[in-house]
Design a protein around this motif. Sequence first.
Motif, PDB file in Angstrom:
ATOM      1  N   PHE A  96       0.828  -1.198   0.000  1.00  0.00           N
ATOM      2  CA  PHE A  96       0.000   0.000   0.000  1.00  0.00           C
ATOM      3  C   PHE A  96       0.867   1.256   0.000  1.00  0.00           C
ATOM      4  CE2 PHE A  96      -2.878  -3.144   1.989  1.00  0.00           C
ATOM      5  CZ  PHE A  96      -3.953  -3.026   1.111  1.00  0.00           C
ATOM      6  N   ALA A  97       0.332   2.312  -0.603  1.00  0.00           N
ATOM      7  CA  ALA A  97       1.057   3.579  -0.644  1.00  0.00           C
ATOM      8  C   ALA A  97       0.918   4.370   0.644  1.00  0.00           C
ATOM      9  CB  ALA A  97       0.564   4.422  -1.827  1.00  0.00           C
ATOM     10  N   GLY A  98      -0.202   4.183   1.375  1.00  0.00           N
ATOM     11  CA  GLY A  98      -0.429   5.016   2.540  1.00  0.00           C
ATOM     12  C   GLY A  98      -0.731   4.296   3.832  1.00  0.00           C
ATOM     13  N   VAL A  99      -0.883   2.977   3.783  1.00  0.00           N
ATOM     14  CA  VAL A  99      -1.235   2.223   5.003  1.00  0.00           C
ATOM     15  C   VAL A  99       0.017   1.518   5.507  1.00  0.00           C
ATOM     16  CG1 VAL A  99      -2.825   0.567   6.040  1.00  0.00           C
ATOM     17  CG2 VAL A  99      -3.538   1.886   4.033  1.00  0.00           C
ATOM     18  N   MET A 100       0.764   2.205   6.335  1.00  0.00           N
ATOM     19  CA  MET A 100       2.059   1.675   6.754  1.00  0.00           C
ATOM     20  C   MET A 100       1.932   0.527   7.748  1.00  0.00           C
ATOM     21  SD  MET A 100       4.212   3.167   4.893  1.00  0.00           S
ATOM     22  CE  MET A 100       2.960   3.370   3.598  1.00  0.00           C
ATOM     23  N   THR A 101       0.828   0.448   8.474  1.00  0.00           N
ATOM     24  CA  THR A 101       0.635  -0.695   9.374  1.00  0.00           C
ATOM     25  C   THR A 101       0.633  -1.997   8.584  1.00  0.00           C
ATOM     26  OG1 THR A 101      -0.700   0.681  10.847  1.00  0.00           O
ATOM     27  CG2 THR A 101      -0.866  -1.704  11.124  1.00  0.00           C
ATOM     28  N   SER A 102      -0.108  -2.005   7.486  1.00  0.00           N
ATOM     29  CA  SER A 102      -0.151  -3.195   6.638  1.00  0.00           C
ATOM     30  C   SER A 102       1.213  -3.473   6.018  1.00  0.00           C
ATOM     31  CB  SER A 102      -1.200  -3.023   5.535  1.00  0.00           C
ATOM     32  OG  SER A 102      -2.499  -2.945   6.083  1.00  0.00           O
ATOM     33  N   ASN A 103       1.908  -2.416   5.607  1.00  0.00           N
ATOM     34  CA  ASN A 103       3.213  -2.621   4.984  1.00  0.00           C
ATOM     35  C   ASN A 103       4.233  -3.184   5.962  1.00  0.00           C
ATOM     36  OD1 ASN A 103       2.279  -1.751   2.534  1.00  0.00           O
ATOM     37  ND2 ASN A 103       2.998   0.349   2.783  1.00  0.00           N
ATOM     38  N   LEU A 104       4.154  -2.770   7.220  1.00  0.00           N
ATOM     39  CA  LEU A 104       5.048  -3.368   8.224  1.00  0.00           C
ATOM     40  C   LEU A 104       4.744  -4.849   8.393  1.00  0.00           C
ATOM     41  CD1 LEU A 104       5.042  -0.498  10.867  1.00  0.00           C
ATOM     42  CD2 LEU A 104       7.041  -1.318   9.599  1.00  0.00           C
ATOM     43  N   ALA A 105       3.456  -5.191   8.366  1.00  0.00           N
ATOM     44  CA  ALA A 105       3.087  -6.603   8.441  1.00  0.00           C
ATOM     45  C   ALA A 105       3.575  -7.357   7.207  1.00  0.00           C
ATOM     46  CB  ALA A 105       1.572  -6.746   8.577  1.00  0.00           C
ATOM     47  N   PHE A 106       3.413  -6.742   6.012  1.00  0.00           N
ATOM     48  CA  PHE A 106       3.902  -7.362   4.784  1.00  0.00           C
ATOM     49  C   PHE A 106       5.408  -7.573   4.854  1.00  0.00           C
ATOM     50  CE2 PHE A 106       0.251  -5.333   2.204  1.00  0.00           C
ATOM     51  CZ  PHE A 106      -0.580  -6.396   2.535  1.00  0.00           C
ATOM     52  N   LEU A 107       6.116  -6.583   5.393  1.00  0.00           N
ATOM     53  CA  LEU A 107       7.571  -6.695   5.512  1.00  0.00           C
ATOM     54  C   LEU A 107       7.946  -7.856   6.409  1.00  0.00           C
ATOM     55  CD1 LEU A 107      10.400  -5.573   4.959  1.00  0.00           C
ATOM     56  CD2 LEU A 107      10.068  -3.979   6.854  1.00  0.00           C
ATOM     57  N   GLY A 108       7.272  -7.967   7.549  1.00  0.00           N
ATOM     58  CA  GLY A 108       7.549  -9.083   8.448  1.00  0.00           C
ATOM     59  C   GLY A 108       7.265 -10.422   7.796  1.00  0.00           C
ATOM     60  N   MET A 109       6.144 -10.520   7.064  1.00  0.00           N
ATOM     61  CA  MET A 109       5.808 -11.777   6.393  1.00  0.00           C
ATOM     62  C   MET A 109       6.807 -12.107   5.295  1.00  0.00           C
ATOM     63  SD  MET A 109       1.625 -11.780   6.212  1.00  0.00           S
ATOM     64  CE  MET A 109       1.408 -10.076   5.710  1.00  0.00           C
ATOM     65  N   ALA A 110       7.233 -11.068   4.541  1.00  0.00           N
ATOM     66  CA  ALA A 110       8.199 -11.306   3.467  1.00  0.00           C
ATOM     67  C   ALA A 110       9.538 -11.787   4.024  1.00  0.00           C
ATOM     68  CB  ALA A 110       8.396 -10.026   2.659  1.00  0.00           C
ATOM     69  N   VAL A 111       9.963 -11.159   5.121  1.00  0.00           N
ATOM     70  CA  VAL A 111      11.219 -11.598   5.757  1.00  0.00           C
ATOM     71  C   VAL A 111      11.083 -13.035   6.253  1.00  0.00           C
ATOM     72  CG1 VAL A 111      12.736 -11.221   7.729  1.00  0.00           C
ATOM     73  CG2 VAL A 111      11.954  -9.269   6.372  1.00  0.00           C
ATOM     74  N   GLY A 112       9.965 -13.319   6.890  1.00  0.00           N
ATOM     75  CA  GLY A 112       9.747 -14.660   7.414  1.00  0.00           C
ATOM     76  C   GLY A 112       9.723 -15.726   6.331  1.00  0.00           C
ATOM     77  N   THR A 146      11.628  -5.654  -0.662  1.00  0.00           N
ATOM     78  CA  THR A 146      11.985  -4.438  -1.401  1.00  0.00           C
ATOM     79  C   THR A 146      10.803  -3.493  -1.526  1.00  0.00           C
ATOM     80  OG1 THR A 146      13.650  -5.646  -2.680  1.00  0.00           O
ATOM     81  CG2 THR A 146      12.878  -3.543  -3.581  1.00  0.00           C
ATOM     82  N   ALA A 147       9.651  -4.027  -1.921  1.00  0.00           N
ATOM     83  CA  ALA A 147       8.464  -3.186  -2.109  1.00  0.00           C
ATOM     84  C   ALA A 147       8.025  -2.536  -0.802  1.00  0.00           C
ATOM     85  CB  ALA A 147       7.325  -4.020  -2.693  1.00  0.00           C
ATOM     86  N   ALA A 148       8.011  -3.303   0.289  1.00  0.00           N
ATOM     87  CA  ALA A 148       7.587  -2.758   1.576  1.00  0.00           C
ATOM     88  C   ALA A 148       8.562  -1.695   2.072  1.00  0.00           C
ATOM     89  CB  ALA A 148       7.455  -3.887   2.599  1.00  0.00           C
ATOM     90  N   VAL A 149       9.859  -1.938   1.888  1.00  0.00           N
ATOM     91  CA  VAL A 149      10.858  -0.965   2.330  1.00  0.00           C
ATOM     92  C   VAL A 149      10.740   0.328   1.525  1.00  0.00           C
ATOM     93  CG1 VAL A 149      13.336  -0.462   2.382  1.00  0.00           C
ATOM     94  CG2 VAL A 149      12.495  -2.642   3.252  1.00  0.00           C
TER      95      VAL A 149
END
Length: 248
Positions: free
Chosen positions: A50-66, A74-77
């Motif tokens: 998402f472009a503006g929902v950083m809560t979801s992006n932090l979750a996406f980042l954690g899932m991608a790392v996991g 890359t996209a989440a960062v």
Amino acid sequence: MSDISGPGSGEGAVRPKAGSGRSLRIAVVLLVAASGALESVSFLGLDRVFAGVMTSNLAFLGMAVGRGETVGVTAAVLALAGFGAGALIVALHTRGCAAATTHWPPRILMVLGAEAVLLAAGALVWGLTGGRPNAAIRDVMQCGAALAMGAQSAAMVAAGQAAAPTTYLTGTLATYIVKGVGTGHPGVWVPLRLAGLMVGAAISAALLAEARPWAALPPVVLMLGAIAIACEPIRARRRDPVGRNRSA
């Protein structure tokens, strides 16, 4: 800007004058719709963040790392970095900006104008690539979209009680349920913002499916509409110098 009746309820206790308040509330609804449209392009057309929902992006980042998914990381960062940069730039630009309850200060409108230019540039690139940019361009557009949303979020914070959140509505929905529906004073502007978000997202999603090169245009059109309506209280003050001096 108070969307819920009752003292101290809603997102601000100060109520603007009827005319200016209505214009700003409509502008906020259009900004939310622009955010929804941009989120469709960001999530469905770029790299599933998402472009503006950083809560979801932090979750996406954690899932991608996991899961060890480099593309997801890359996209989440990029989204997080763009949003943070946009918010910081606007925070510095609006430092010391006196928030009003009847209109948005010129510096806020300048930020929104710059955001519209940024979104227009992205829409042009999107259209020229047929709505299918390569990986490098997608990365730039992802960061740019998040930067625009970070700037818009910070601008609404700097505008104070004459504005409201336009890029994230979880807290808005919770406040509306607790202090609006729960107290018997629901109001109409929060539902209109929620509807605006869905309508904006639906428009760009439909264009992504049926006319992909045009999918990035709705955020620009909605932004320009919001800016035009938000300028109305300032134009009214200029037309009525007596009222302006009385309120000063």
